[in-house]
Design an enzyme around this catalytic site. Structure first.
Site, PDB file in Angstrom:
ATOM      1  N   LYS A  23       0.912  -1.206  -0.232  1.00  0.00           N
ATOM      2  CA  LYS A  23       0.051   0.293  -0.411  1.00  0.00           C
ATOM      3  C   LYS A  23       0.809   1.249   0.145  1.00  0.00           C
ATOM      4  CE  LYS A  23      -4.104  -2.557   2.354  1.00  0.00           C
ATOM      5  NZ  LYS A  23      -4.363  -2.323   3.721  1.00  0.00           N
TER       6      LYS A  23
ATOM      7  N   ASP B  18     -11.391   2.879   3.797  1.00  0.00           N
ATOM      8  CA  ASP B  18     -12.064   1.574   3.392  1.00  0.00           C
ATOM      9  C   ASP B  18     -13.651   0.972   3.736  1.00  0.00           C
ATOM     10  OD1 ASP B  18      -9.820  -0.677   3.529  1.00  0.00           O
ATOM     11  OD2 ASP B  18      -9.203  -1.155   5.948  1.00  0.00           O
TER      12      ASP B  18
ATOM     13  N   GLN C 195      -4.566  -0.971   9.437  1.00  0.00           N
ATOM     14  CA  GLN C 195      -4.963  -2.520   8.987  1.00  0.00           C
ATOM     15  C   GLN C 195      -5.286  -3.931   9.900  1.00  0.00           C
ATOM     16  OE1 GLN C 195      -3.979  -3.411   5.833  1.00  0.00           O
ATOM     17  NE2 GLN C 195      -4.033  -5.416   6.325  1.00  0.00           N
TER      18      GLN C 195
END
Ligand code: NAD
Length: 282
Positions: free
Chosen positions: A52, A119, A96
């Site tokens: 990422k 997200d 995460q």
């Protein structure tokens, strides 16, 4: 059969995003920023976060990773999220997953400002997506959607079958297909006749986590089949779709690896840029 090349599609998307970031920099004299919080030492999480960060840098985003040991207290993480929520240089925040057991995942998700929730897991974004309003959309289903649209631009009236009902994949995928005027069937582990349901699909999206669950004789001729699954097996990484069998009937199919996976991170960058743009509007 069209082999849907996710690597190529993701590279094209990153190229577009790179241009967009340069334009935004010109216009606002600043660039969107993505901050990732990584807790603990899980190898897959560390690899995802590294990828990422690399991709974010590649398109010109400001990127930062905040690392905590597995023993970090929940309150420390929540306070950091609060700080990031109030930091104008941060457009998107991603924590995460999975988290250590002593940290409440839902509390963490809800602590992130909906406007910075890249997200798309915050209940506000989930609700907005299902109401058809502007929202962040979870990255993997967004990637699947963009791949489907590359094959077929007009999805109106198509019958879509989503296999799996997770909050991460199946449910948001369903909403995206509904928005495109598909007739969507969402199936899951308790579905009575999964094969029969799949056979009705002009589009099938499989997000289950069972190696090669969707067989060749479950797929209607010329269906578009998107395989989200990533399963480690003795013969290597395979998807939720029996690739060899299904490739003989489908019109288009994503490979695993090299299909949906690469699009996920590219969509995270896209979401970060969208969050930045919305924040400039407000
Ligand atoms: P999950 O475990 O949260 O959900 C799985 C879903 O499958 C559930 O809704 C369950 O009802 C359904 N299911 C289970 N057994 C079934 C059966 N026999 N028949 C029909 N449905 C059944 O999984 P998830 O987080 O949605 O992930 C699914 C897969 O996608 C996994 O392999 C995961 O590794 C992969 N994944 C890939 C990406 C990517 O970027 N490509 C991202 C996230 C997840």
């Amino acid at each position: 059969m069209i082999l849907i090349d996710g690597k190529k599609a993701a590279a094209e998307l990153r190229e577009e995003l790179k241009k967009e970031v340069a334009e935004l920099k010109n216009k606002y004299n600043k660039v969107p920023g993505l901050t990732v919080i990584l807790i603990g030492e899980l190898a897959p999480s560390k690899i995802y976060v590294k990828n990422k960060e690399k991709s974010a840098n590649e398109v010109g985003l400001k990127s930062e990773v905040i690392r905590y040991p597995e023993t970090v207290e929940e309150i420390t993480v929540l306070e950091k999220i609060d700080e990031l929520n109030n930091d104008d240089t941060v457009s998107g925040i991603l924590v995460q997953l999975p988290l250590p057991k002593h940290i409440d995942k839902q509390k963490v998700i809800e602590a992130i400002s909906p406007g910075k929730d890249v997200d798309g897991f915050h209940p506000m974004n989930v609700g907005n997506l299902s109401s058809g309003y502007e929202s962040s959309v979870p990255c993997t289903p967004l990637g699947c959607y963009l791949l489907i649209k590359k094959i077929e631009t007009n999805l109106s009236g198509k019958k879509a079958v989503v296999v799996g009902r997770s909050n991460l994949n199946g449910k948001p995928m369903t909403q995206l297909l509904l928005k495109e005027n598909c007739t969507v069937t969402i199936t899951h582990s308790k579905t009575a006749d999964l094969k029969g349901e799949c056979l009705k699909g002009d589009i099938i999206v499989a997000a289950v986590g069972i190696p090669e669950l969707v067989k060749g004789d479950w797929v209607k001729k010329d269906a578009i089949v998107i395989d989200v699954g990533i399963n480690k097996t003795e013969k290597g990484i395979v998807g939720d779709v029996a690739f060899d069998e299904v490739s003989k009937v489908a019109k288009a199919l994503t490979p695993v690896p090299g299909g949906v996976g690469p699009m996920t991170i590219a969509c995270l960058l896209k979401n970060t840029i969208e969050c930045f743009k919305r924040s400039q509007k407000n």
